[in-house]
Write a protein that holds these residues in place. Structure first.
Motif, PDB file in Angstrom:
ATOM      1  N   ALA B 199     -87.503  16.817  74.428  1.00 12.97           N
ATOM      2  CA  ALA B 199     -87.240  16.023  73.220  1.00 12.97           C
ATOM      3  C   ALA B 199     -86.775  16.879  72.048  1.00 12.97           C
ATOM      4  O   ALA B 199     -85.891  16.488  71.298  1.00 12.97           O
ATOM      5  CB  ALA B 199     -88.480  15.233  72.831  1.00 12.97           C
ATOM      6  N   PHE B 257     -89.322  11.230  68.578  1.00 13.67           N
ATOM      7  CA  PHE B 257     -88.486  10.819  69.706  1.00 13.67           C
ATOM      8  C   PHE B 257     -89.298  10.456  70.936  1.00 13.67           C
ATOM      9  O   PHE B 257     -88.824  10.527  72.059  1.00 13.67           O
ATOM     10  CB  PHE B 257     -87.447  11.902  70.043  1.00 13.67           C
ATOM     11  CG  PHE B 257     -86.703  12.378  68.829  1.00 13.67           C
ATOM     12  CD1 PHE B 257     -85.884  11.514  68.132  1.00 13.67           C
ATOM     13  CD2 PHE B 257     -86.875  13.668  68.355  1.00 13.67           C
ATOM     14  CE1 PHE B 257     -85.233  11.936  66.978  1.00 13.67           C
ATOM     15  CE2 PHE B 257     -86.223  14.096  67.198  1.00 13.67           C
ATOM     16  CZ  PHE B 257     -85.399  13.226  66.523  1.00 13.67           C
ATOM     17  N   TYR B 371     -89.184   9.017  76.151  1.00 14.20           N
ATOM     18  CA  TYR B 371     -88.287   9.743  75.244  1.00 14.20           C
ATOM     19  C   TYR B 371     -87.242   8.733  74.787  1.00 14.20           C
ATOM     20  O   TYR B 371     -86.698   7.990  75.600  1.00 14.20           O
ATOM     21  CB  TYR B 371     -87.632  10.923  75.977  1.00 14.20           C
ATOM     22  CG  TYR B 371     -86.476  11.545  75.236  1.00 14.20           C
ATOM     23  CD1 TYR B 371     -86.685  12.294  74.082  1.00 14.20           C
ATOM     24  CD2 TYR B 371     -85.164  11.381  75.681  1.00 14.20           C
ATOM     25  CE1 TYR B 371     -85.616  12.864  73.396  1.00 14.20           C
ATOM     26  CE2 TYR B 371     -84.092  11.940  75.005  1.00 14.20           C
ATOM     27  CZ  TYR B 371     -84.319  12.678  73.864  1.00 14.20           C
ATOM     28  OH  TYR B 371     -83.265  13.233  73.178  1.00 14.20           O
ATOM     29  N   ARG B 372     -86.975   8.702  73.531  1.00 19.81           N
ATOM     30  CA  ARG B 372     -86.072   7.751  72.865  1.00 19.81           C
ATOM     31  C   ARG B 372     -85.363   6.779  73.834  1.00 19.81           C
ATOM     32  O   ARG B 372     -84.386   7.141  74.477  1.00 19.81           O
ATOM     33  CB  ARG B 372     -85.027   8.487  72.029  1.00 19.81           C
ATOM     34  CG  ARG B 372     -84.427   7.619  70.923  1.00 19.81           C
ATOM     35  CD  ARG B 372     -83.599   8.422  69.968  1.00 19.81           C
ATOM     36  NE  ARG B 372     -83.263   7.637  68.777  1.00 19.81           N
ATOM     37  CZ  ARG B 372     -82.698   8.125  67.687  1.00 19.81           C
ATOM     38  NH1 ARG B 372     -82.401   9.406  67.625  1.00 19.81           N
ATOM     39  NH2 ARG B 372     -82.416   7.352  66.659  1.00 19.81           N
ATOM     40  N   GLN B 685     -77.998  11.947  70.315  1.00 17.67           N
ATOM     41  CA  GLN B 685     -78.895  12.282  71.424  1.00 17.67           C
ATOM     42  C   GLN B 685     -78.330  11.798  72.759  1.00 17.67           C
ATOM     43  O   GLN B 685     -78.484  12.464  73.779  1.00 17.67           O
ATOM     44  CB  GLN B 685     -80.282  11.698  71.168  1.00 17.67           C
ATOM     45  CG  GLN B 685     -81.055  12.563  70.176  1.00 17.67           C
ATOM     46  CD  GLN B 685     -82.477  12.100  69.944  1.00 17.67           C
ATOM     47  OE1 GLN B 685     -82.709  10.931  69.677  1.00 17.67           O
ATOM     48  NE2 GLN B 685     -83.417  12.995  70.027  1.00 17.67           N
ATOM     49  N   GLY B 688     -75.627  14.048  73.653  1.00 13.57           N
ATOM     50  CA  GLY B 688     -76.294  15.284  74.080  1.00 13.57           C
ATOM     51  C   GLY B 688     -76.757  15.188  75.525  1.00 13.57           C
ATOM     52  O   GLY B 688     -76.545  16.111  76.314  1.00 13.57           O
ATOM     53  N   GLN B 689     -77.382  14.070  75.870  1.00 12.80           N
ATOM     54  CA  GLN B 689     -77.825  13.911  77.255  1.00 12.80           C
ATOM     55  C   GLN B 689     -76.631  13.915  78.209  1.00 12.80           C
ATOM     56  O   GLN B 689     -76.674  14.521  79.276  1.00 12.80           O
ATOM     57  CB  GLN B 689     -78.600  12.604  77.447  1.00 12.80           C
ATOM     58  CG  GLN B 689     -78.871  12.347  78.934  1.00 12.80           C
ATOM     59  CD  GLN B 689     -79.836  11.230  79.237  1.00 12.80           C
ATOM     60  OE1 GLN B 689     -80.040  10.337  78.415  1.00 12.80           O
ATOM     61  NE2 GLN B 689     -80.441  11.270  80.409  1.00 12.80           N
ATOM     62  N   GLU B 693     -77.444  18.398  77.504  1.00 15.59           N
ATOM     63  CA  GLU B 693     -78.858  18.694  77.708  1.00 15.59           C
ATOM     64  C   GLU B 693     -79.291  18.565  79.170  1.00 15.59           C
ATOM     65  O   GLU B 693     -78.849  17.669  79.872  1.00 15.59           O
ATOM     66  CB  GLU B 693     -79.722  17.756  76.854  1.00 15.59           C
ATOM     67  CG  GLU B 693     -79.477  17.899  75.373  1.00 15.59           C
ATOM     68  CD  GLU B 693     -80.428  17.053  74.546  1.00 15.59           C
ATOM     69  OE1 GLU B 693     -81.645  17.075  74.804  1.00 15.59           O
ATOM     70  OE2 GLU B 693     -79.937  16.359  73.651  1.00 15.59           O
ATOM     71  N   MET B 713     -78.435  21.965  73.010  1.00 12.49           N
ATOM     72  CA  MET B 713     -78.621  20.844  72.093  1.00 12.49           C
ATOM     73  C   MET B 713     -77.267  20.460  71.488  1.00 12.49           C
ATOM     74  O   MET B 713     -76.428  21.324  71.250  1.00 12.49           O
ATOM     75  CB  MET B 713     -79.563  21.261  70.955  1.00 12.49           C
ATOM     76  CG  MET B 713     -80.983  21.515  71.385  1.00 12.49           C
ATOM     77  SD  MET B 713     -81.821  20.008  71.900  1.00 12.49           S
ATOM     78  CE  MET B 713     -82.148  19.247  70.299  1.00 12.49           C
ATOM     79  N   ALA B 747     -79.149   5.926  71.684  1.00 14.39           N
ATOM     80  CA  ALA B 747     -79.475   6.801  72.816  1.00 14.39           C
ATOM     81  C   ALA B 747     -79.414   6.041  74.139  1.00 14.39           C
ATOM     82  O   ALA B 747     -79.256   6.646  75.197  1.00 14.39           O
ATOM     83  CB  ALA B 747     -80.864   7.411  72.625  1.00 14.39           C
TER      84      ALA B 747
END
Lengths: 263, 787
Positions: B199, B257, B371-372, B685, B688-689, B693, B713, B747
């Motif tokens: 996170a 998050f 997570y979010r 985010q 990012g995923q 990430e 990140m 997200a």
């Protein structure tokens, strides 16, 4: 961190004397050493800061060459050699972030010789001379593998002398997390030939891609690289790329560097 | 014209003044007199049997106060799990013990073995290095499918296997789903991974335990999203401290998050140790510790199949998912891949038959929890990817295929047990097509191609369930908690209000948006309302902030309490003006008698309540303070349509997000600026995923991406200037504000848009690729291009 003593000499002689102590460690900008200490992966008895030594500071723009004091931060190089050696200035201006560039030094980077650092590529491709506290070392003789150099215990990089090339470019492909070079290629064209230095890619650290140098010395154009491939053997393989990927990127970045330098 | 105050106004965030000027008060800013520091000795081995711990040398080190090991916690409770899932055979999940400090075995890198309490942090750390621990290394179980094979090493010796549960949903539909697949004109199958994430809130976790011997009272200051939940779990299940003797404070918290929902060993330890040594005990996680001790997110491996008839109508959907629990059950871990995931598999589509199978698996890795988005991103990703693949296989337009299958009538009962109250999926798609200029894509692609780049477009929808949650429903589903929210509205004698809310703000801007609601209801200035949260000694029992629930549930509680205040204030005003209560109107902070020019100001009524000289004491009590608990009757269902345009450099595999448009339906909106900010953060985010990430373990259970040198990140330069719109609003029908929640949408909706776009880009260059697993790193994209 473990406990340590800290000294900040103002002359080279005092620094060398201080480094003679048991378990003494030179501290440049600390961009590698301080995180290492925080993780307790090193335990020096005394840190000898090199940032207060006037004779290791500053940049001298000479006839066809640039001399950069060993304790000069990246930001100063980025600002001051922009006209004289734009590729070197661009490299310095793209290391890390502003905080890193205002603390990190050229001497620290070259002494550490991180296999993914930018400066080793510039020094090797430029055929730079590493000026130390007791001798001068040609870049070709200086880099001895990952985190290994020709420096002896207590020997300090006081300056680095770069011959200015006719044309040059550094192309860095960033590792997505650290933003260090996953592969960085510095191409520099001199009257006597073209030099190509690669960082980030190889298990033994920075190296010269001699096959490309021969081809580019004959014809300084991207076309000269056709049919030449960098072998994957000896390349780093990790989370961020296989050896084959890195070898491929060496060629891509070399081509781009030639295009940028020739353009 | 946009409003400049109250509901619907983009009031600037009042909390930013302290955050941006360094005046925030975070847990690590709390330093108590006589405070000691703890350092945890953590396992560097993924799986092993502890054969001996020798603390003798360490105990004699300078500054050491006391060293604790698992033996000190024998007879004390372990960390409880807050949700019990029942498997497809009707059996409860396997629920292993989760000790505060390791007992007998270590089960993941980072598992705490011993804790040194010393005068300084460095002394504690020095002494921890002197503890001699012998561990007999055991084979680590990392891969989920290998973990459930016969004969696999067991993470927990006392469980029958590494399978926590095998969940079927809806089990009764399974046969009908099978039949629909038999009859399908087309079946699209996709195997995919939803990558494990860390996170990484900006503020690492911190805990300070304090004990007051005079009152036998314990206080825990902690980086939590829900201090009451921590008080209940830690007090009742771990340490045996009654709630009236335990205070939990979560002051300013620098991002959560999801990972700061859970009750962690370090919290229980600091509270326990403070009493044991009769001094405050503080722990501040280093970033390195956060990587190996904060609950991770996602980590699903899924096979999804979509059945379509000859007209391309979705006829059935089935999935099989392996969900990683890690080494222990974190607080809400079992609910994430089940009730927060299976119930969303219908998405925005009228697929009549759905069967979801989830196998939750123990491995020698850090526990995985919410997570979010928590379960909903995993549902959305697989559904929106398989639809894109189906469109590809059938040669139809992916937007048209979605539109054809949209749910259009509400309320709509899905085959996965939830009922959507409102939505208009065509409206958000229409808005998206317009704002993203999809008509101009072909020209932009041609321009990219002229530069040697591949350009791709990815479009998808999402739906989520927010406003968690109706307590009686989640109780039936295995929750060991109610999920209402509370609010106390305290009016002061001079007319200002203090609102004590169980919702916790750790970046959401509650201190700004909540007063907007109350100010609007009463007709006073927002500056007259102050929000208090994060302290169990000040706030009534509340369940905290997660699942985009704060405005929908916490806001509703606040509205209900304020309604009670207004009702009582009207009684007082009626008395003051000698009028009938039914004739009293409240507007712009003035109480007036309908049809007359008589009025009395808000402040006068408040003063009368506390100085009751002229007051209806025979009818009502003095004072003006009301509490409400609000329990929602349903989830809320925000939805939207997202479009991502990427450019891929075929030479390097590098993906850049060139454009990203998000059209969301959040129902009514309190503060559009804050909503936009929430969407921006969620998109970053999600991108990012999708691109960067990934928490990666090697086969021995070492976390390879254990620092920012290897865990990528997203940064500002990795995301484009977003186009965000939330003008499509179908208000929620069952809460008083008509709000749905916006915290997780970005997200949830963005990862499939990015992956759809990259696959589209690669195919435009002639590649036959149908899928790439996240994160779509340059190396992976380049490898995919090589075939």
């Amino acid at each position: 961190m473990y406990e340590f003593d800290f000294v900040k000499p103002t002359t080279l002689a005092d620094a060398i004397a201080a480094l003679g102590a048991e378990e003494a460690q030179a501290l440049g900008g600390g961009q590698t050493l301080i995180p290492t200490l925080k993780q307790r992966l090193a335990a020096p008895a005394v840190l000898v800061s090199l940032t207060g030594i006037g004779e290791m500071q500053g940049i001298e723009l000479g006839e066809g060459q640039i001399t950069i004091g060993g304790a000069t931060p990246h930001a100063a190089v980025a600002a001051e050699v922009a006209a004289a050696y734009p590729a070197l200035a661009a490299l310095a201006g793209n290391i890390g972030d502003p905080a890193v560039r205002n603390r990190g030094t050229i001497g620290g980077s070259l002494a550490n010789n991180d296999p993914s650092a930018c400066y080793p590529a510039a020094a090797l491709a430029s055929g730079a001379t590493i000026v130390t506290s007791n001798r001068e070392i040609a870049a070709d003789d200086y880099f001895e593998g990952m985190f290994t150099t020709a420096l002896e215990d207590g020997e300090l990089i006081t300056a680095v002398r770069f011959p200015v090339p006719e044309a040059a470019s550094y192309q860095k492909f960033e590792q997505p997390a650290s933003r260090f070079a996953l592969v960085g290629v510095f191409v520099a064209k001199y009257p006597e030939g073209v030099r190509v230095a690669v960082t980030g890619a190889a298990e033994d650290g920075v190296f010269r891609w001699s096959e490309a140098e021969v081809a580019l010395s004959a014809d300084f154009s991207p076309a000269a690289l056709e049919g030449i491939d960098c072998p994957a053997e000896g390349m780093i393989a990790d989370l961020h790329g296989t050896a084959a990927y890195r070898a491929h990127l060496v060629k891509v970045m070399t081509r781009r560097a030639v295009m940028a330098a020739a353009g | 014209m946009p409003k400049d105050h109250g509901i619907g106004a983009s009031t600037k965030r009042r909390e930013d003044v302290r955050f941006l000027t360094g005046a925030g008060r975070y847990t690590d800013d709390i330093n108590l007199r006589g405070q000691a520091y703890v350092h945890f000795l953590r396992s560097d081995m993924a799986h092993g049997r502890i054969t001996s711990i020798d603390t003798a040398a360490a105990a004699g080190m300078p500054g050491v106060i006391r060293i604790f090991t698992g033996a000190d916690f024998e007879g004390i409770g372990g960390l409880p799990c807050g949700w019990q899932v029942t498997d497809k055979h009707g059996q409860p999940m396997q629920e292993p013990a989760h000790p505060v400090l390791a007992q007998g075995k270590v089960r993941h890198v980072g598992d705490p073995i011993a804790a040194v309490v010393a005068e300084t942090r460095e002394q504690a750390r020095d002494a921890a290095e002197a503890i001699e621990v012998e561990i007999e290394e055991l084979p680590a179980v990392i891969d989920m499918k290998a973990a459930v094979q016969e004969g696999a090493p067991k993470v927990h010796d006392d469980l029958t296997s590494n399978l926590c549960y095998d969940w079927g949903f809806v089990e009764e539909n399974k046969a009908a789903v099978e039949e629909a697949f038999q009859k399908a004109a087309h079946v699209t199958t996709l195997e995919l991974v939803n990558n494990r994430l860390v996170a990484n809130p900006m503020e690492p976790r911190v805990a300070v335990g304090d004990y007051d011997r005079a009152g036998d009272e314990s206080t825990l200051y902690t980086t939590s999203q829900n201090p009451h939940v921590i008080r209940l779990l830690m007090g009742a299940f771990v340490l045996g401290i009654p709630e009236h003797k335990l205070r939990v404070v979560a002051p300013d918290v620098g991002g959560g998050f999801g990972t700061k929902i859970f009750h962690y060993a370090e919290e229980a330890f600091c509270t326990f140790a403070a009493k044991a040594i009769n001094r405050p005990v503080k722990w501040t996680a280093s970033r390195s510790e956060a990587f190996i001790s904060d609950a991770h997110g996602r980590d699903h491996v899924t096979t999804i199949q979509l059945a379509l008839d000859a007209e391309n109508n979705f006829t059935a959907l089935r999935t099989e998912t392996y969900a990683n629990m890690g080494a222990y059950l974190s607080t809400f871990a079992p609910s994430v891949p089940t009730w927060l995931h299976g119930t969303l598999m219908a998405g925005n589509y009228k697929t009549p038959l759905i069967y979801v199978n989830v196998k939750a698996v123990f491995t020698n890795t850090v526990p995985v929890d919410a997570y979010r988005g928590a379960g909903r991103p995993e549902a959305t990703f697989q559904l929106e990817r398989v639809i894109d693949k189906a469109a590809m296989e059938l040669g139809v337009d992916p937007i048209a295929l979605r539109r054809q299958n949209f749910i259009t009538e509400f309320p709509y009962a899905t085959p996965v047990a939830v009922e959507y109250d409102t939505g208009d999926y065509h409206a958000t798609m229409d808005k998206l097509v317009e704002m993203a200029d999809l008509d101009g894509f072909a020209a932009r692609r041609a321009e990219s191609e002229a530069r040697g780049k591949l350009r791709g477009l990815g479009v998808n929808c999402y739906i989520e369930a927010c406003g968690i949650a109706p307590s009686n429903l989640v109780g039936q589903l295995g929750a060991r908690a109610g999920l209402y929210e509370s609010a106390t509205v305290r009016v002061n004698a001079t007319g200002g209000l203090v609102v004590m809310t169980g919702s916790h703000s750790h970046g959401q801007g509650h201190e700004t948006s909540f007063p907007q609601v109350i100010a609007e209801m009463i007709g006073i200035d927002e500056s007259m309302v102050e929000i208090v949260h994060g302290d169990t000694s000040k706030v009534p029992m509340g369940m905290g902030t997660y699942g985009s629930r704060s405005i929908a549930v916490g806001g509703s509680a606040m509205v209900r309490a304020t309604e009670k205040i207004i009702k009582k204030a009207k009684t007082i005003a009626a008395h003051l003006m000698e009028a009938a209560e039914a004739d009293i109107e409240l507007k712009d902070g003035q109480f007036s008698v309908a049809g007359t020019d008589k009025s009395v100001a808000w402040g006068d009524v408040c003063l009368a309540a506390y100085v009751p000289h002229n007051y209806p004491l025979d009818e009502i009590e003095p004072g003006l303070e009301e509490t409400a608990f609000y329990d929602p009757s349903n989830f809320t269902y925000p939805s939207g349509a997202y479009a991502c345009e990427v450019e891929v450099d075929p030479d390097t595999g590098k993906v850049t997000v060139e454009r990203f448009a998000a059209a969301d339906d959040f129902g009514n909106i309190i503060n559009p600026m804050i909503v936009t900010g929430q969407v921006h953060g969620g998109l970053a985010q999600g991108i990012g995923q999708a691109l960067l990430e990934g928490a990666v373990y090697d086969e021995n259970g070492q976390l390879l991406s254990a620092s920012y040198m290897d865990y990528a990140m997203p940064r500002a330069t990795d995301v484009p200037f977003y186009q965000v719109d939330h003008s499509c609003q179908t208000p929620c029908t069952h809460n008083p504000l008509g709000v749905k929640g916006c915290g997780e949408a970005g997200a949830i909706g963005s990862p499939p848009a990015v992956v759809n776009a990259v696959v589209d880009a690669l195919r435009s260059g002639g590649s036959g690729i149908t899928h790439i697993d996240m994160p779509l790193s340059p190396a992976r994209v380049w490898a995919a291009l090589q075939g």
